[in-house]
Scaffold this motif. Structure first.
Motif, PDB file in Angstrom:
ATOM      1  N   TRP A 155     -76.336 -62.682   2.885  1.00 52.26           N
ATOM      2  CA  TRP A 155     -76.888 -61.359   2.607  1.00 52.26           C
ATOM      3  C   TRP A 155     -76.522 -60.326   3.662  1.00 52.26           C
ATOM      4  O   TRP A 155     -77.096 -59.235   3.675  1.00 52.26           O
ATOM      5  CB  TRP A 155     -78.414 -61.459   2.492  1.00 52.26           C
ATOM      6  CG  TRP A 155     -78.868 -62.521   1.553  1.00 52.26           C
ATOM      7  CD1 TRP A 155     -79.432 -63.728   1.870  1.00 52.26           C
ATOM      8  CD2 TRP A 155     -78.764 -62.513   0.122  1.00 52.26           C
ATOM      9  NE1 TRP A 155     -79.700 -64.460   0.745  1.00 52.26           N
ATOM     10  CE2 TRP A 155     -79.307 -63.740  -0.351  1.00 52.26           C
ATOM     11  CE3 TRP A 155     -78.281 -61.586  -0.812  1.00 52.26           C
ATOM     12  CZ2 TRP A 155     -79.366 -64.059  -1.701  1.00 52.26           C
ATOM     13  CZ3 TRP A 155     -78.344 -61.912  -2.155  1.00 52.26           C
ATOM     14  CH2 TRP A 155     -78.871 -63.123  -2.590  1.00 52.26           C
ATOM     15  N   CYS A 159     -77.612 -56.356   3.531  1.00 52.06           N
ATOM     16  CA  CYS A 159     -78.553 -55.854   4.528  1.00 52.06           C
ATOM     17  C   CYS A 159     -77.952 -54.700   5.323  1.00 52.06           C
ATOM     18  O   CYS A 159     -78.645 -53.720   5.625  1.00 52.06           O
ATOM     19  CB  CYS A 159     -78.965 -56.984   5.472  1.00 52.06           C
ATOM     20  SG  CYS A 159     -80.019 -58.251   4.704  1.00 52.06           S
ATOM     21  N   LEU A 169     -85.364 -52.934   0.706  1.00 47.68           N
ATOM     22  CA  LEU A 169     -84.932 -54.229   0.192  1.00 47.68           C
ATOM     23  C   LEU A 169     -86.141 -55.008  -0.317  1.00 47.68           C
ATOM     24  O   LEU A 169     -87.236 -54.906   0.254  1.00 47.68           O
ATOM     25  CB  LEU A 169     -84.264 -55.056   1.293  1.00 47.68           C
ATOM     26  CG  LEU A 169     -82.798 -54.795   1.640  1.00 47.68           C
ATOM     27  CD1 LEU A 169     -82.427 -55.614   2.868  1.00 47.68           C
ATOM     28  CD2 LEU A 169     -81.882 -55.123   0.482  1.00 47.68           C
ATOM     29  N   ILE A 171     -87.007 -58.878  -0.621  1.00 46.53           N
ATOM     30  CA  ILE A 171     -86.465 -60.150  -0.159  1.00 46.53           C
ATOM     31  C   ILE A 171     -87.429 -61.297  -0.460  1.00 46.53           C
ATOM     32  O   ILE A 171     -88.629 -61.097  -0.623  1.00 46.53           O
ATOM     33  CB  ILE A 171     -86.157 -60.124   1.349  1.00 46.53           C
ATOM     34  CG1 ILE A 171     -87.458 -60.013   2.164  1.00 46.53           C
ATOM     35  CG2 ILE A 171     -85.199 -59.010   1.701  1.00 46.53           C
ATOM     36  CD1 ILE A 171     -87.253 -60.225   3.665  1.00 46.53           C
ATOM     37  N   PRO A 184     -85.445 -51.921   6.054  1.00 47.01           N
ATOM     38  CA  PRO A 184     -84.547 -52.462   7.086  1.00 47.01           C
ATOM     39  C   PRO A 184     -84.127 -51.388   8.089  1.00 47.01           C
ATOM     40  O   PRO A 184     -83.651 -50.320   7.709  1.00 47.01           O
ATOM     41  CB  PRO A 184     -83.347 -52.965   6.283  1.00 47.01           C
ATOM     42  CG  PRO A 184     -83.362 -52.149   5.034  1.00 47.01           C
ATOM     43  CD  PRO A 184     -84.788 -51.825   4.744  1.00 47.01           C
ATOM     44  N   LEU A 187     -79.769 -54.463  12.552  1.00 49.81           N
ATOM     45  CA  LEU A 187     -79.247 -55.827  12.547  1.00 49.81           C
ATOM     46  C   LEU A 187     -78.903 -56.228  13.975  1.00 49.81           C
ATOM     47  O   LEU A 187     -78.338 -55.441  14.741  1.00 49.81           O
ATOM     48  CB  LEU A 187     -77.997 -55.924  11.672  1.00 49.81           C
ATOM     49  CG  LEU A 187     -78.211 -55.876  10.161  1.00 49.81           C
ATOM     50  CD1 LEU A 187     -76.895 -55.596   9.446  1.00 49.81           C
ATOM     51  CD2 LEU A 187     -78.804 -57.195   9.658  1.00 49.81           C
ATOM     52  N   LEU A 196     -82.447 -59.541  10.946  1.00 45.75           N
ATOM     53  CA  LEU A 196     -82.739 -58.231  10.367  1.00 45.75           C
ATOM     54  C   LEU A 196     -84.088 -57.766  10.893  1.00 45.75           C
ATOM     55  O   LEU A 196     -85.091 -58.471  10.764  1.00 45.75           O
ATOM     56  CB  LEU A 196     -82.769 -58.316   8.840  1.00 45.75           C
ATOM     57  CG  LEU A 196     -83.157 -57.036   8.089  1.00 45.75           C
ATOM     58  CD1 LEU A 196     -82.099 -55.957   8.286  1.00 45.75           C
ATOM     59  CD2 LEU A 196     -83.363 -57.320   6.605  1.00 45.75           C
ATOM     60  N   ALA A 198     -87.028 -55.172  10.403  1.00 50.31           N
ATOM     61  CA  ALA A 198     -87.500 -54.371   9.280  1.00 50.31           C
ATOM     62  C   ALA A 198     -88.981 -54.069   9.428  1.00 50.31           C
ATOM     63  O   ALA A 198     -89.716 -54.760  10.155  1.00 50.31           O
ATOM     64  CB  ALA A 198     -87.232 -55.083   7.958  1.00 50.31           C
ATOM     65  N   LEU A 210     -81.400 -64.015   8.903  1.00 49.32           N
ATOM     66  CA  LEU A 210     -80.701 -63.847   7.629  1.00 49.32           C
ATOM     67  C   LEU A 210     -80.422 -65.179   6.941  1.00 49.32           C
ATOM     68  O   LEU A 210     -80.419 -65.251   5.711  1.00 49.32           O
ATOM     69  CB  LEU A 210     -79.388 -63.082   7.832  1.00 49.32           C
ATOM     70  CG  LEU A 210     -79.499 -61.600   8.201  1.00 49.32           C
ATOM     71  CD1 LEU A 210     -78.153 -60.914   8.021  1.00 49.32           C
ATOM     72  CD2 LEU A 210     -80.558 -60.892   7.386  1.00 49.32           C
ATOM     73  N   ALA A 216     -82.262 -61.460  -2.030  1.00 50.12           N
ATOM     74  CA  ALA A 216     -82.374 -60.089  -1.535  1.00 50.12           C
ATOM     75  C   ALA A 216     -81.838 -59.147  -2.600  1.00 50.12           C
ATOM     76  O   ALA A 216     -80.784 -59.394  -3.192  1.00 50.12           O
ATOM     77  CB  ALA A 216     -81.608 -59.915  -0.228  1.00 50.12           C
TER      78      ALA A 216
END
Length: 249
Positions: A155, A159, A169, A171, A184, A187, A196, A198, A210, A216
């Motif tokens: 993903w 992302c 997102l 997820i 998000p 990263l 990630l 978020a 991840l 996702a």
């Protein structure tokens, strides 16, 4: 592109930038001088000079005694010869505490600001996005949780798109819970493990690995990015909190 490929791209973009600034500040230089400055082989310098030329940077060589490589007179780079992905790769965040340990954090920030000032308007946003949304933590874990994985997170691209576009997102995490929405914000790559960062609907910040995402979905719902959120600061504080929470023996 693999994580290793991204690192190689970033290293080459940094080297191209150093090569360009070297020619701009020192003037005519031989391949041997450039190779010694950049700590690379003569062949690598030659390939990089060819790459700059193909990118539209006016570099040319002069043969004979006193010869070497130069930029056209009065040329001053605004980094227009670098592609957007190369610009972003140069400005991807690195762990600030390493520079702080050396007393170089203030100098690094000032250097970044100077480099951003030289960018054309079309590339400046990419550089700022890279600084605020991507972070590479070169320090390894002190236990097995950060062992290098042999695959690229499924993903990652989705992302990254969500982080860049500031879109929500939905997820599903490895614990099998029903899909839930997140905003998000950034990263982080630690060794080769991607995380990630978020915000949950209530505003609480969370870190998601991840490789543990089982599903996702990118939505059309935009969110407002917290103006005071700093990815490097959050990551450093979360690492400190994690270490403090571990039992000692």
């Amino acid at each position: 592109m693999s994580y290793l490929g991204g690192i190689v791209l970033r290293m080459r973009a940094e080297r191209l930038l150093r090569l360009l600034l070297q020619l701009q500040t020192r003037g005519r230089s031989t391949v041997a001088e450039l190779a010694a400055t950049l700590d690379v082989s003569h062949r690598t310098v030659q390939r990089d000079l060819d790459a700059l030329s193909l990118a539209g940077v006016p570099v040319y060589s002069t043969r004979g005694r006193g010869g070497g490589w130069s930029l056209l007179p009065d040329y001053r780079s605004r980094l227009t010869g670098l592609t957007p992905s190369e610009v972003m790769s140069v400005f991807v965040g690195a762990t600030a505490h390493v520079l702080a340990d050396l007393g170089l954090d203030a100098s690094a920030d000032q250097a970044v600001l100077k480099l951003i000032a030289t960018l054309p308007d079309t590339s400046r946003r990419d550089a700022e996005y890279a600084r605020q949304r991507l972070l590479i933590d070169h320090a390894g874990w002190d236990d097995s949780r950060g062992s290098v994985t042999s695959f690229r997170p499924r993903w990652l691209d989705l992302c990254r798109q969500a982080v860049w576009a500031e879109r929500t997102l939905h997820i599903t995490y490895a614990d099998g819970t029903t899909p839930f929405p997140i905003a998000p914000l950034g990263l982080v790559a630690k060794t080769r493990t991607w995380y990630l960062i978020a915000a949950r609907p209530a505003g609480h910040l969370r870190t998601y690995r991840l490789s543990r995402l089982t599903a996702a979905t990118l939505t059309d719902q935009a969110f407002v990015r917290p103006p005071d959120f700093d990815l490097a600061t959050y990551w450093h504080q979360s690492q400190q909190a994690l270490k403090a929470s571990r039992p000692t023996y």
